[in-house]
Design an enzyme around this catalytic site. Sequence first.
Site, mmCIF file in Angstrom:
data_model
loop_
_atom_site.group_PDB
_atom_site.id
_atom_site.type_symbol
_atom_site.label_atom_id
_atom_site.label_comp_id
_atom_site.label_asym_id
_atom_site.label_seq_id
_atom_site.Cartn_x
_atom_site.Cartn_y
_atom_site.Cartn_z
ATOM 1 C CD GLU A 284 43.984 37.332 50.814
ATOM 2 O OE1 GLU A 284 45.208 37.382 50.863
ATOM 3 O OE2 GLU A 284 43.364 36.537 50.071
ATOM 4 C CB CYS A 354 22.025 38.609 20.023
ATOM 5 S SG CYS A 354 21.141 40.132 19.661
HETATM 6 C C1 LIG Z 1 38.949 36.548 45.046
HETATM 7 C C2 LIG Z 1 39.889 36.412 46.157
HETATM 8 C C3 LIG Z 1 39.510 36.739 47.459
HETATM 9 C C4 LIG Z 1 38.140 37.226 47.850
HETATM 10 O O1 LIG Z 1 37.070 36.447 47.498
HETATM 11 P P1 LIG Z 1 35.618 36.905 47.974
HETATM 12 O O2 LIG Z 1 34.773 35.728 47.717
HETATM 13 O O3 LIG Z 1 35.217 38.076 47.145
HETATM 14 O O4 LIG Z 1 35.707 37.250 49.411
HETATM 15 C C5 LIG Z 1 40.452 36.659 48.454
HETATM 16 N N1 LIG Z 1 41.709 36.251 48.193
HETATM 17 C C6 LIG Z 1 42.115 35.925 46.959
HETATM 18 C C7 LIG Z 1 43.505 35.508 46.737
HETATM 19 C C8 LIG Z 1 41.221 35.991 45.899
HETATM 20 O O5 LIG Z 1 41.631 35.653 44.674
#
Ligand SMILES: *Cc1c(COP(=O)(O)O)cnc(C)c1O
Length: 428
Positions: A284, A354
């Site tokens: 992911e 600011c």
């Molecule tokens: C934010 C997130 C990711 C991805 O994180 P990156 O650092 O952008 O690769 C993957 N899985 C879940 C569940 C997330 O919350």
Amino acid sequence: MVKRKLCEPLENHKGNLYFDGLSVEELAKKYDTPLYVISEKRIRENYNRLYTAVASKYKDVRIYYACKANTNLTVLKILQSEGAYLDAVSPCEVFMGLNSGFTPDRILFTGTSVRNDELKFLVDAGITVNIDSQSELDRLLKIAVPPTISVRVNPEIGDGHHDHCITAGPQTKFGLWEEDALKVYATAKKARVERFGIHMHIGSGFLGIDSYVQAVKKLLSIAKRVHDELDIVFDFIDLGGGFGVPYHPDEKELNLSEFTSKVVSRFKSKVKDYHLGKPFLHIEPGRYLVCDASILLTTVNTVKVTPHRKFLGVDAGFNTLVRPAMYGAYHQVLVANKLDRKNTETFDVVGPICESGDVLAKDRELPSVVEGDVLAILNAGAYGFSMSSQYNSRPRAAEVMIRQGKPVLVREREQFQDLLATQRTVQQ
Ligand SMILES: *Cc1c(COP(=O)(O)O)cnc(C)c1O
């Protein structure tokens, strides 16, 4: 004269900065600043590089784009067309995914502190929910018994570029610890859920993969227990994202061949050893796909020298890009028309907000800069626009996408009226 070497999609054309083939000064002139410029080509390259590397070792792989990094609809559509899946953390991210052509079976919802009406929305839309607590599952089962359930486990070790971004280990709210995860699976099985996944996401922005490798090991050992004790076969095993990109010139990019050998190959052999069948391997990435595919352009409006410091006042602040203020993050800054000039001065690049924390870059060695110069803030594509705000009542920036060598406006600059749109005034 110095000759600055740049990486794709940045180019040095006789001292002038080009991005994906176009002059950034001309883009700034045409669309005004602050302006996010996104390279379609680079997003596609990032996706394909990662996909090819992982698929070379394990062919049943699916890449879920963690879209909180950048939810521009055109970015979503590009990744959709590449064959990506989508990881969404809120109902509106699901909504945007559906609107960008991701079918429900290509979206995974990984939320935390999820409300009942949100669960209902997800069930009705046919989205698989990645369960983050026993409470969430119990409340979901009262609404409906979904065909598939995934469980986010805490593999007991996290990693990330900042404490705020470590999402596994003892201090985090995320995921279920081993024994609790087993209980959640048992509950789901008893309720006659038919298909299962298992998931972890240990944090965001790591470049070394030692912690990640250890977390994968733990995740797979939990998967084995769930399989052995509850007779559950996993459709997928999701290793989360968090793969870092180099922001500082001294940082090295993620070593993909190390990643595939230490993570993907081991995944494959463990799955076999543990008799876990033929699960899809999910990863992911958010940042990895979009970060270096975008820069933020901002114009210097004020050069101000005090007895202590030299400031470059620009038109982007932490309302536009919050990472430096929020995480102390480093973003490289280039002066668009002075790439071949020597660095002769040390500036703080500050915005119009600011607060004294409104610093985009501190103690930065740059060539001599004059008012009107355009600065490019690099690696702005992840957690840039998506974390921007209207603080100080400043409309949000515009976004331009470079498609086949041509700029296309993909998000209009907000106007004053946009900030008033949801307010109701009460008679005095
Ligand atoms: C934010 C997130 C990711 C991805 O994180 P990156 O650092 O952008 O690769 C993957 N899985 C879940 C569940 C997330 O919350």
